[in-house]
Enzyme design. Sequence first.
Site, short mmCIF file in Angstrom:
data_model
loop_
_atom_site.label_atom_id
_atom_site.label_comp_id
_atom_site.label_asym_id
_atom_site.label_seq_id
_atom_site.Cartn_x
_atom_site.Cartn_y
_atom_site.Cartn_z
N GLN A 120 8.19 49.84 -39.62
CA GLN A 120 8.48 51.25 -39.86
C GLN A 120 9.37 51.81 -40.60
O GLN A 120 9.23 52.94 -41.20
CB GLN A 120 8.60 52.32 -38.15
CG GLN A 120 10.14 51.67 -37.89
CD GLN A 120 10.62 52.50 -36.47
OE1 GLN A 120 9.52 51.72 -35.41
NE2 GLN A 120 10.63 53.67 -36.38
N CYS B 29 7.39 55.52 -35.05
CA CYS B 29 7.55 53.91 -34.38
C CYS B 29 6.34 54.63 -33.84
O CYS B 29 5.79 53.91 -32.42
CB CYS B 29 8.30 53.87 -32.80
SG CYS B 29 9.11 55.34 -32.45
N HIS C 278 12.15 56.10 -28.39
CA HIS C 278 10.94 55.47 -28.68
C HIS C 278 10.08 54.52 -28.45
O HIS C 278 9.74 54.42 -27.57
CB HIS C 278 12.24 54.18 -29.07
CG HIS C 278 11.83 52.80 -30.30
ND1 HIS C 278 11.56 52.93 -31.03
CD2 HIS C 278 11.25 51.35 -30.00
CE1 HIS C 278 10.91 52.25 -32.24
NE2 HIS C 278 10.74 51.13 -31.10
N ASN D 71 7.65 45.44 -31.24
CA ASN D 71 8.25 46.73 -31.39
C ASN D 71 8.18 46.06 -32.87
O ASN D 71 6.57 45.97 -33.33
CB ASN D 71 10.30 45.59 -31.70
CG ASN D 71 10.62 47.48 -31.89
OD1 ASN D 71 10.25 48.44 -31.97
ND2 ASN D 71 12.37 46.82 -31.58
#
Length: 335
Positions: free
Chosen positions: A139, A145, A278, A299
């Site tokens: 990102q 995110c 997040h 992630n």
Amino acid sequence: MASALKIAALFFLLCGSWRWSAVSGTSPMTAVDMFEQWIAQYGRTYANESEKSYRLGVFTRNLDYVNAFRQAGNRSYTVGLNHFADLTDEEFRATYTSTGLSPSDGSYPGLMPFQYANVTAPSSIDWRNEGAVTPVKNQAQCGSCWAFSAIASIEGINKIVKGSLISLSEQQVFACDHYDAGCSGGLHYRAFSYAVSSGGITTEANYPYQPHQVACNSTKQSDHAVSITGYAMVPTNNETLLMNAVANQPVSVSVDAHTFRFYKGGIFDGPCGTNLDHDVTFVGYGTDENGVAYWIAKNSWGAWWGDHGYIRFKKDVAEKEGQCGLTLRASYPII
Ligand SMILES: *[C@@H]1O[C@H](CO)[C@@H](O)[C@H](O)[C@H]1NC(C)=O
Ligand SMILES: *[C@@H]1O[C@H](CO)[C@@H](O)[C@H](O)[C@H]1NC(C)=O
Ligand SMILES: *[C@@H]1O[C@H](CO)[C@@H](O)[C@H](O)[C@H]1NC(C)=O
Ligand SMILES: *[C@@H]1O[C@H](CO)[C@@H](O)[C@H](O)[C@H]1NC(C)=O
Ligand SMILES: *[C@@H]1O[C@H](CO)[C@@H](O)[C@H](O)[C@H]1NC(C)=O
């Protein structure tokens, strides 16, 4: 304030106890040496010497944290310095997480009922092994995110239902979804709602990620590669129901992230709170050789972050909100 910080940095330079044995344990390295090595490794440049010495102070404090964590030992996960090592906690939160988003009820267009209440989940699953997960993305310096989390879940369900894994455009969601706020943050389920209303999502190749390009390209927005028909919220405070969902497809999950920025591997068991800042994508779960159950989260901080871009969270904890609040806000797309 800034000059106080610089004086503090100078203090670290002059008096800090920065002799430290490198991980290998053979040659002692100073924090200055490690900082120079880190700068070379990550290609960092600073505007001037005073900025650089301030960053050395920040780096040294992060190094002290990592060092103290390792010396304490006996933990289920490991930490290490990564590309976030010259940022303060405040800077990290402001740049890489999405704070200040008020959670809402999820009733945006396309909401459907949760359909996995009564399924029997296997004891483990890893959607990476089923070819339903694209490589880890990044990102960059932007609180996007939420777009990455949503797109990874759409890529997953598309592979599961339609049979092909297509890397899709975070940029489209990031720039064209007006429920959400670009680099300032967003929520995975609103991104799904956007994907329902837009009629579909184009490919990553057609509309690649450019974090500061916030104007929506409507031509690219209309060039759909994959469509979803709706999305569902996972009932909160229940890891079993979340497991039922992940057993069937990758699921977007919000967590409290700021305490795991230096995570390197193992099963993360805290400390962390439930301030959801997040979004990640759960792509599986399982149990390790010591019988400790975990979730596998993809992630979006690059493949060099964490465990090849992934983090495992402790599963089936005593608190019903789950590790880092992982049962508090989860959703998935429906095709
Ligand atoms: C050094 O760079 C920082 C960050 O760009 C800037 O804020 C500061 O004013 C600069 N200081 C000097 C002495 O040029
Ligand atoms: C290691 O941690 C576990 C769980 O927190 C604890 O039960 C055990 O006593 C600890 N062992 C040592 C040697 O500190
Ligand atoms: C799940 O099972 C319960 C009780 O067996 C039933 O009341 C409920 O309607 C079922 N839910 C779904 C979505 O099938
Ligand atoms: C929008 O996308 C189209 C198709 O890829 C492209 O031809 C056009 O130049 C883009 N517009 C802008 C403003 O970038
Ligand atoms: C989770 O949900 C299931 C099904 O509704 C229920 O049987 C179970 O008691 C719930 N678990 C918790 C911890 O609330």
